[in-house]
Design an enzyme around this catalytic site. Structure first.
Site, PDB file in Angstrom:
ATOM      1  N   SER A  21       9.279 -17.337   5.688  1.00 17.15           N
ATOM      2  CA  SER A  21       8.523 -17.920   4.582  1.00 17.15           C
ATOM      3  C   SER A  21       9.316 -17.843   3.275  1.00 17.15           C
ATOM      4  CB  SER A  21       7.212 -17.151   4.422  1.00 17.15           C
ATOM      5  OG  SER A  21       6.477 -17.658   3.341  1.00 17.15           O
ATOM      6  N   SER A  70      11.810 -13.305  -7.880  1.00 14.69           N
ATOM      7  CA  SER A  70      10.495 -13.094  -8.454  1.00 14.69           C
ATOM      8  C   SER A  70       9.840 -14.461  -8.651  1.00 14.69           C
ATOM      9  CB  SER A  70      10.607 -12.363  -9.792  1.00 14.69           C
ATOM     10  OG  SER A  70       9.310 -12.205 -10.300  1.00 14.69           O
ATOM     11  N   LEU A  73       4.857 -16.528  -6.097  1.00 18.94           N
ATOM     12  CA  LEU A  73       3.935 -17.321  -5.254  1.00 18.94           C
ATOM     13  C   LEU A  73       3.759 -18.773  -5.723  1.00 18.94           C
ATOM     14  CD1 LEU A  73       0.942 -14.992  -4.252  1.00 18.94           C
ATOM     15  CD2 LEU A  73       2.117 -16.609  -2.778  1.00 18.94           C
ATOM     16  N   CYS A 130       3.568  -9.526  -1.067  1.00 17.83           N
ATOM     17  CA  CYS A 130       4.411 -10.107  -2.120  1.00 17.83           C
ATOM     18  C   CYS A 130       4.585  -9.094  -3.247  1.00 17.83           C
ATOM     19  CB  CYS A 130       3.799 -11.394  -2.672  1.00 17.83           C
ATOM     20  SG  CYS A 130       4.752 -12.018  -4.081  1.00 17.83           S
ATOM     21  N   ASN A 192       8.756  -7.551   4.421  1.00 12.98           N
ATOM     22  CA  ASN A 192       8.876  -8.378   3.224  1.00 12.98           C
ATOM     23  C   ASN A 192       9.935  -7.702   2.348  1.00 12.98           C
ATOM     24  OD1 ASN A 192       8.350 -10.171   1.029  1.00 12.98           O
ATOM     25  ND2 ASN A 192       6.216 -10.337   1.659  1.00 12.98           N
ATOM     26  N   GLY A 217      18.211  -9.863   1.919  1.00 14.18           N
ATOM     27  CA  GLY A 217      19.615 -10.013   2.296  1.00 14.18           C
ATOM     28  C   GLY A 217      20.142  -8.790   3.038  1.00 14.18           C
ATOM     29  N   GLY A 265      15.892 -15.441   6.846  1.00 12.88           N
ATOM     30  CA  GLY A 265      15.442 -15.753   5.499  1.00 12.88           C
ATOM     31  C   GLY A 265      16.583 -16.090   4.563  1.00 12.88           C
ATOM     32  N   THR A 266      17.107 -15.064   3.887  1.00  6.60           N
ATOM     33  CA  THR A 266      18.139 -15.262   2.859  1.00  6.60           C
ATOM     34  C   THR A 266      19.340 -16.051   3.384  1.00  6.60           C
ATOM     35  OG1 THR A 266      17.368 -13.257   1.771  1.00  6.60           O
ATOM     36  CG2 THR A 266      19.589 -13.986   1.207  1.00  6.60           C
TER      37      THR A 266
HETATM   38  O1  RRO Z   1       6.786 -15.781  -4.187  1.00  5.67           O
HETATM   39  C1  RRO Z   1       7.340 -14.676  -4.255  1.00  5.67           C
HETATM   40  O2  RRO Z   1       7.721 -14.179  -5.325  1.00  5.67           O
HETATM   41  C2  RRO Z   1       7.554 -13.846  -3.061  1.00  5.67           C
HETATM   42  C3  RRO Z   1       6.621 -13.698  -2.061  1.00  5.67           C
HETATM   43 BR1  RRO Z   1       5.029 -14.648  -1.997  1.00  5.67          BR
HETATM   44  C4  RRO Z   1       6.870 -12.774  -1.000  1.00  5.67           C
HETATM   45  O3  RRO Z   1       6.062 -12.571  -0.081  1.00  5.67           O
HETATM   46  N1  RRO Z   1       8.032 -12.089  -1.033  1.00  5.67           N
HETATM   47  C5  RRO Z   1       8.935 -12.242  -2.007  1.00  5.67           C
HETATM   48  O4  RRO Z   1       9.977 -11.583  -1.987  1.00  5.67           O
HETATM   49  N2  RRO Z   1       8.688 -13.139  -3.018  1.00  5.67           N
END
Ligand code: RRO
Length: 311
Positions: A21, A70, A73, A130, A192, A217, A265-266
């Site tokens: 995600s 940062s 969301l 998050c 996360n 990372g 991810g990264t």
């Molecule tokens: O959107 C974000 O800042 C974010 C989310 Br929702 C998350 O679950 N993990 C993250 O590192 N950033």
């Protein structure tokens, strides 16, 4: 042919490699770069009930061996997702897993209900981890009580596979994973990002607008492996491993530690096709090591008896 299918609840993934995600948009943008049908699945950017613009810039900083984010969301909201993105995603020949976030507990089942009514997704990943929002992030994922309430409220509105994404920013992640299982989750995904911070030494100001952010990372891979292994040893629930997977060897490490699937991810920011290379590398590793079913590799970690007594 190596058998690559893994089961997460009632969801059958054609292989254990997913994209994480927030690193793959809603799945539509990067589909032009490669055939996403090769993947085990796509996890969308977190969706909330209402659209969010996210945090002010700067909201991404490169760090040694990783990055801080940062984003806060930022997303288009569930209704626009249903209208604009779902029709595209439904055509992909891969599992679509929608990541769901919320400010309040009630937001989670509401978002899931709207998507259920629209149809066409395969599973949900509940984001209670998050690190970059005042409400609904770590305050949920670090509390057993809140975690339990969210999981049970979402469980009531869907029979689809429910995955809960956990934060590493707790003392015992297995205790949170146990609550998820008890309240009806089918799987947990972890980790996360790790709360981190960077300072510009010229201006002496934090490099992120929100002061702290989430570290991802290669820097966090050993933390993630330890957390996956902790859950594997203590809770009988499928685990999806996440954290600094940059190549197939990293992915294999997670599978051996007990992860049934992995999320890349990264690495997608370095090379958007990283997940496919990782998948191909896992297949070659299996071929070279006489593994005919990927499930035989999962949790195959070897701990010597003597090691069990140390600590
Ligand atoms: O959107 C974000 O800042 C974010 C989310 Br929702 C998350 O679950 N993990 C993250 O590192 N950033």
């Amino acid at each position: 042919m190596i058998k690559m299918q893994v089961d997460i609840g009632n969801l059958k993934l054609k292989n254990p490699v997913l994209v994480a995600s927030g690193t793959f948009g809603y799945g539509d943008e990067l589909s032009e770069l490669f055939d996403v049908g090769q993947l085990g699945g796509i996890v969308t950017k977190s969706l909330t009930l209402k659209p969010r613009v996210g945090n002010p810039p700067p909201r991404i900083v490169e760090t040694p061996c990783g990055m801080l984010n940062s984003i806060g969301l930022a997303n288009i909201g569930v209704d626009r997702f249903i209208a604009e993105k779902l029709p595209i995603l439904r055509n992909f020949k891969t599992a679509i897993i929608v990541n769901v976030a919320g400010k309040r507990i009630e937001d989670y089942p509401e978002v899931v209900k709207r998507i259920e009514d629209a149809g066409g997704v395969d599973a949900y990943e509940i984001n209670i981890s998050c690190p970059n929002v005042k409400e609904g992030g770590l305050e949920f994922g670090t509390s057993r009580e809140m975690t339990g309430k969210i999981v049970s409220s979402v469980r009531k509105v869907t029979g689809k596979t429910l995955i809960v994404k956990l934060t590493p920013n707790v003392t015992k992640v297995s205790e949170i994973a146990k609550v998820c299982k008890d309240e009806g989750a089918d799987a947990v995904s972890l980790i996360n990002t790790v709360v981190g911070m960077a300072i510009d030494i010229k201006t002496r100001k934090p490099k992120l607008s929100t002061i702290t952010g989430g570290l991802s990372g290669p820097a966090i891979k050993p933390i993630a492996i330890a957390k996956v292994f902790e859950v594997f040893q203590n809770v009988d629930i499928p685990i999806i491993g996440i954290g600094g997977i940059m190549n197939w060897m990293d992915a294999v490490e997670f599978l051996i530690a007990g992860a049934r699937a992995v999320q890349v991810g990264t690495a997608n920011f370095v090379d958007p096709t990283a997940s496919i290379q990782i998948l191909n590398g896992i297949i070659s590793y299996c071929e070279e090591n006489g593994i005919s079913d990927i499930n035989d590799l999962i949790g195959s970690i070897v701990i010597e008896q003597a090691q069990e007594h140390i600590k």
